[in-house]
Design an enzyme around this catalytic site. Sequence first.
Site, PDB file in Angstrom:
ATOM      1  N   ASP A 255      13.799 126.170  42.856  1.00  0.00           N
ATOM      2  CA  ASP A 255      13.114 125.734  41.473  1.00  0.00           C
ATOM      3  C   ASP A 255      11.684 125.089  41.784  1.00  0.00           C
ATOM      4  O   ASP A 255      11.506 124.004  41.002  1.00  0.00           O
ATOM      5  CB  ASP A 255      14.235 124.591  40.875  1.00  0.00           C
TER       6      ASP A 255
ATOM      7  N   LYS B  68       8.180 128.889  41.405  1.00  0.00           N
ATOM      8  CA  LYS B  68       7.674 130.153  42.234  1.00  0.00           C
ATOM      9  C   LYS B  68       7.415 131.187  41.004  1.00  0.00           C
ATOM     10  O   LYS B  68       6.458 131.789  41.316  1.00  0.00           O
ATOM     11  CB  LYS B  68       8.893 130.624  43.049  1.00  0.00           C
TER      12      LYS B  68
ATOM     13  N   LYS C 270       6.063 130.473  37.982  1.00  0.00           N
ATOM     14  CA  LYS C 270       5.037 130.140  37.225  1.00  0.00           C
ATOM     15  C   LYS C 270       3.983 130.504  38.373  1.00  0.00           C
ATOM     16  O   LYS C 270       2.757 131.304  37.755  1.00  0.00           O
ATOM     17  CB  LYS C 270       4.626 128.545  37.016  1.00  0.00           C
TER      18      LYS C 270
ATOM     19  N   ALA D  74      19.061 133.231  40.760  1.00  0.00           N
ATOM     20  CA  ALA D  74      17.824 132.772  40.408  1.00  0.00           C
ATOM     21  C   ALA D  74      17.265 132.558  39.226  1.00  0.00           C
ATOM     22  O   ALA D  74      17.984 133.325  37.993  1.00  0.00           O
ATOM     23  CB  ALA D  74      16.688 133.873  41.154  1.00  0.00           C
TER      24      ALA D  74
ATOM     25  N   THR E 121      10.954 130.124  35.453  1.00  0.00           N
ATOM     26  CA  THR E 121      10.381 130.167  34.205  1.00  0.00           C
ATOM     27  C   THR E 121       8.977 130.525  34.354  1.00  0.00           C
ATOM     28  O   THR E 121       8.402 129.909  35.135  1.00  0.00           O
ATOM     29  CB  THR E 121      10.731 128.515  33.822  1.00  0.00           C
TER      30      THR E 121
ATOM     31  N   THR F  80      26.091 129.079  41.868  1.00  0.00           N
ATOM     32  CA  THR F  80      25.902 129.273  40.245  1.00  0.00           C
ATOM     33  C   THR F  80      26.944 130.153  39.875  1.00  0.00           C
ATOM     34  O   THR F  80      26.803 130.370  38.506  1.00  0.00           O
ATOM     35  CB  THR F  80      24.598 130.118  40.367  1.00  0.00           C
TER      36      THR F  80
ATOM     37  N   THR G  46      22.476 129.814  50.081  1.00  0.00           N
ATOM     38  CA  THR G  46      22.575 130.707  49.301  1.00  0.00           C
ATOM     39  C   THR G  46      22.941 132.065  50.304  1.00  0.00           C
ATOM     40  O   THR G  46      23.008 131.647  51.428  1.00  0.00           O
ATOM     41  CB  THR G  46      21.666 131.210  48.244  1.00  0.00           C
TER      42      THR G  46
ATOM     43  N   THR H 209      22.202 127.577  35.225  1.00  0.00           N
ATOM     44  CA  THR H 209      23.440 126.704  34.821  1.00  0.00           C
ATOM     45  C   THR H 209      23.410 125.652  33.825  1.00  0.00           C
ATOM     46  O   THR H 209      24.254 125.095  33.372  1.00  0.00           O
ATOM     47  CB  THR H 209      23.970 126.369  36.121  1.00  0.00           C
TER      48      THR H 209
ATOM     49  N   ARG I 193      22.795 122.650  34.864  1.00  0.00           N
ATOM     50  CA  ARG I 193      23.321 121.409  35.528  1.00  0.00           C
ATOM     51  C   ARG I 193      21.964 120.586  35.975  1.00  0.00           C
ATOM     52  O   ARG I 193      20.950 121.121  36.194  1.00  0.00           O
ATOM     53  CB  ARG I 193      23.833 121.802  37.067  1.00  0.00           C
TER      54      ARG I 193
HETATM   55  P1  GDP Z   1      11.333 128.377  40.169  1.00  0.00           P
HETATM   56  O1  GDP Z   1      12.848 128.813  40.258  1.00  0.00           O
HETATM   57  O2  GDP Z   1      10.873 128.326  41.503  1.00  0.00           O
HETATM   58  O3  GDP Z   1      10.564 129.565  39.423  1.00  0.00           O
HETATM   59  O4  GDP Z   1      11.332 127.421  39.235  1.00  0.00           O
HETATM   60  P2  GDP Z   1      11.970 127.108  37.933  1.00  0.00           P
HETATM   61  O5  GDP Z   1      11.338 127.935  36.831  1.00  0.00           O
HETATM   62  O6  GDP Z   1      13.672 127.047  37.960  1.00  0.00           O
HETATM   63  O7  GDP Z   1      11.641 125.840  37.642  1.00  0.00           O
HETATM   64  C1  GDP Z   1      10.345 125.059  37.350  1.00  0.00           C
HETATM   65  C2  GDP Z   1      10.108 124.423  36.178  1.00  0.00           C
HETATM   66  O8  GDP Z   1       8.838 123.845  36.024  1.00  0.00           O
HETATM   67  C3  GDP Z   1       9.969 125.438  34.752  1.00  0.00           C
HETATM   68  O9  GDP Z   1      10.399 125.017  33.936  1.00  0.00           O
HETATM   69  C4  GDP Z   1       8.482 125.677  35.025  1.00  0.00           C
HETATM   70  O10 GDP Z   1       8.069 125.869  33.556  1.00  0.00           O
HETATM   71  C5  GDP Z   1       8.109 124.387  35.238  1.00  0.00           C
HETATM   72  N1  GDP Z   1       6.689 124.104  35.876  1.00  0.00           N
HETATM   73  C6  GDP Z   1       6.162 124.639  36.851  1.00  0.00           C
HETATM   74  N2  GDP Z   1       4.739 124.189  37.260  1.00  0.00           N
HETATM   75  C7  GDP Z   1       4.798 123.083  36.455  1.00  0.00           C
HETATM   76  C8  GDP Z   1       3.936 122.175  36.425  1.00  0.00           C
HETATM   77  O11 GDP Z   1       2.958 122.015  37.540  1.00  0.00           O
HETATM   78  N3  GDP Z   1       3.917 121.159  35.706  1.00  0.00           N
HETATM   79  C9  GDP Z   1       5.355 120.887  34.890  1.00  0.00           C
HETATM   80  N4  GDP Z   1       5.289 120.144  33.988  1.00  0.00           N
HETATM   81  N5  GDP Z   1       6.061 122.114  34.863  1.00  0.00           N
HETATM   82  C10 GDP Z   1       6.065 122.888  35.740  1.00  0.00           C
HETATM   83  P1  IMO Z   2      15.568 129.911  42.197  1.00  0.00           P
HETATM   84  O1  IMO Z   2      15.205 131.150  42.548  1.00  0.00           O
HETATM   85  C1  IMO Z   2      18.031 126.331  42.860  1.00  0.00           C
HETATM   86  C2  IMO Z   2      21.922 127.115  44.655  1.00  0.00           C
HETATM   87  C3  IMO Z   2      23.285 126.868  44.203  1.00  0.00           C
HETATM   88  C4  IMO Z   2      24.036 126.387  45.278  1.00  0.00           C
HETATM   89  C5  IMO Z   2      23.646 127.373  46.197  1.00  0.00           C
HETATM   90  C6  IMO Z   2      24.604 128.417  46.557  1.00  0.00           C
HETATM   91  O2  IMO Z   2      15.488 129.532  40.580  1.00  0.00           O
HETATM   92  O3  IMO Z   2      14.907 128.941  42.861  1.00  0.00           O
HETATM   93  P2  IMO Z   2      24.869 130.739  45.064  1.00  0.00           P
HETATM   94  O4  IMO Z   2      24.991 130.845  43.638  1.00  0.00           O
HETATM   95  O5  IMO Z   2      23.190 131.322  45.251  1.00  0.00           O
HETATM   96  O6  IMO Z   2      25.746 131.254  45.871  1.00  0.00           O
HETATM   97  O7  IMO Z   2      24.548 129.189  45.184  1.00  0.00           O
HETATM   98  O8  IMO Z   2      22.251 127.800  46.002  1.00  0.00           O
HETATM   99  N1  IMO Z   2      20.752 127.914  44.157  1.00  0.00           N
HETATM  100  C7  IMO Z   2      20.011 127.648  43.816  1.00  0.00           C
HETATM  101  N2  IMO Z   2      19.385 126.376  43.331  1.00  0.00           N
HETATM  102  N3  IMO Z   2      17.409 127.355  42.620  1.00  0.00           N
HETATM  103  C8  IMO Z   2      17.749 128.757  42.802  1.00  0.00           C
HETATM  104  O9  IMO Z   2      16.964 129.980  42.420  1.00  0.00           O
HETATM  105  C9  IMO Z   2      19.188 128.962  43.270  1.00  0.00           C
HETATM  106  N4  IMO Z   2      19.905 129.867  43.369  1.00  0.00           N
HETATM  107  C10 IMO Z   2      20.888 129.375  44.088  1.00  0.00           C
HETATM  108  O10 IMO Z   2      23.000 125.616  43.275  1.00  0.00           O
HETATM  109  O11 IMO Z   2      23.591 125.172  45.714  1.00  0.00           O
HETATM  110 MG    MG Z   3      14.504 128.393  39.369  1.00  0.00          MG
END
Ligand code: GDP
Ligand code: IMO
Ligand code: MG
Length: 425
Positions: free
Chosen positions: A13, A16, A18, A39, A42, A128, A238, A300, A302
């Site tokens: 999270d 990646k 973005k 995964a 966003t 998840t 994971t 999720t 969470r």
């Molecule tokens: P990923 O799984 O690595 O793609 O990350 P996620 O999408 O799960 O979580 C990142 C969150 O932060 C998303 O809601 C993005 O829109 C947001 N985001 C990404 N870069 C920035 C930033 O520089 N500033 C802010 N405020 N939000 C960001």
């Molecule tokens: P993105 O790509 C954050 C975490 C779960 C749990 C562990 C194992 O959005 O960054 P799994 O369902 O994979 O067997 O769960 O890994 N987890 C993540 N945490 N971002 C993710 O993906 C995740 N994918 C799995 O919360 O701790």
């Molecule tokens: Mg994510």
Amino acid sequence: MSSLVIVGAQWGDEGKGKITDYLAEKANVVVRYQGGNNAGHTVEVDNEIYKLQLIPSGILYPDKQCIIGNGVVLDPKSFLEEVKALEERGIKTANLRVSDRAHVVFPYHKKIDELSEIRRGSSNLGTTKMGTGSCYADKTERIGIRVCDLLRKDVLAKKLKANLVSKNLYLKNTYDFEGYSYDEMLAEYLNYAEQLKPFVRDTSVLIYNAIKANKKVLFEGAQGTLLDLDFGTYPYVTSSHPTAGGVCIGAGVGPALIGKVVGVAKAYTTMLGKGPFPTELLDETGEYIRTAGKEFGTVTGRPRRCGWFDAVIVKYAVRISGMTGIAVTKLDTLSNIPSIKMCVGYKLGNNIIKNFPASLEDLGECEPIYEEFEGWGDISEIKEYNKLPINLLRYLERIEEICGTSLSIISVGPKRNQTIMIDKF
Ligand code: GDP
Ligand code: IMO
Ligand code: MG
């Protein structure tokens, strides 16, 4: 060299999605190489928010080829729903391809994931519950069913029959769960197979040809370094390899064909699951970061655990993936905090620890060594690196120094135009 890997440098999270969407503008091909619909990536464009689980974050550009590689575990129901939802919003998926070698998630994988988590009680892993881990387990046990099997009715019928006999027995004996009807599941998956067919290719050929033709290929990691099956905080990981090494196996690309590796790290640290987290903030600052950064799981919902930036972790991630640069995201989230801490080392007993430890017991006993930085105020409209406040530049330079790599990208908000590019792609 025209390929670039994007890897999460923390516990997932990091932003990646973005960063991938931003870099995809200059790419020809965008590839997911591991993970599944666990995964949640966003991407915010104008006033639209897209939450992608299986589909690469290059899909918002109509001319990019998007590939789901062999290392991904594919839940066909989830994939087809994602395709439909995108198409309904006017996003074309005609350039999307799925590897014929990708393993397929079945309802018993999800059920086993869910029931085994319940059975572990307070010792659960915090998955998840998407069946990702159970599907990878079948892959290594050599009983998995691949996309190419789905497309051959005789093969699917034979493999599914054998699997359901043992899965139903296991579910009944271990969890007193009645199990699944073979006829119904076969019909359901034959139906998915029909819909999947137009997307299926030998994707390693597509990627190889693109690299040979000097096209730009972007590999989009899911999860993050500390969730890697080998290098993460095992067992709270994971079941795949989000690190750069995962690209070779998960996309079918030799290491010599990989150019740059960019790690994505948040300006602080978050974690969704369980396990020790040295810089975790269990106070109002942690609560503030969670609210300001909207730190709730994409898949999720969470609440994510939040803490200060941990340079020991990111330095480790830089080494494991051979990162040639890092993208630091969500610096704007810390804007209103007057004093910001960064962990620059751990103290374990009387020793200073510089390398991230293997033992979770050791990690749990590590005390962070902090440096403090003055806050930097609002940065969300800044477009150039040199215009960033001096306090923030100090923070960023210290990250470069400790982590042993240079900054490639700075992100000051979720939108495309809130990105400052330092390196070239
Ligand atoms: P990923 O799984 O690595 O793609 O990350 P996620 O999408 O799960 O979580 C990142 C969150 O932060 C998303 O809601 C993005 O829109 C947001 N985001 C990404 N870069 C920035 C930033 O520089 N500033 C802010 N405020 N939000 C960001
Ligand atoms: P993105 O790509 C954050 C975490 C779960 C749990 C562990 C194992 O959005 O960054 P799994 O369902 O994979 O067997 O769960 O890994 N987890 C993540 N945490 N971002 C993710 O993906 C995740 N994918 C799995 O919360 O701790
Ligand atoms: Mg994510």
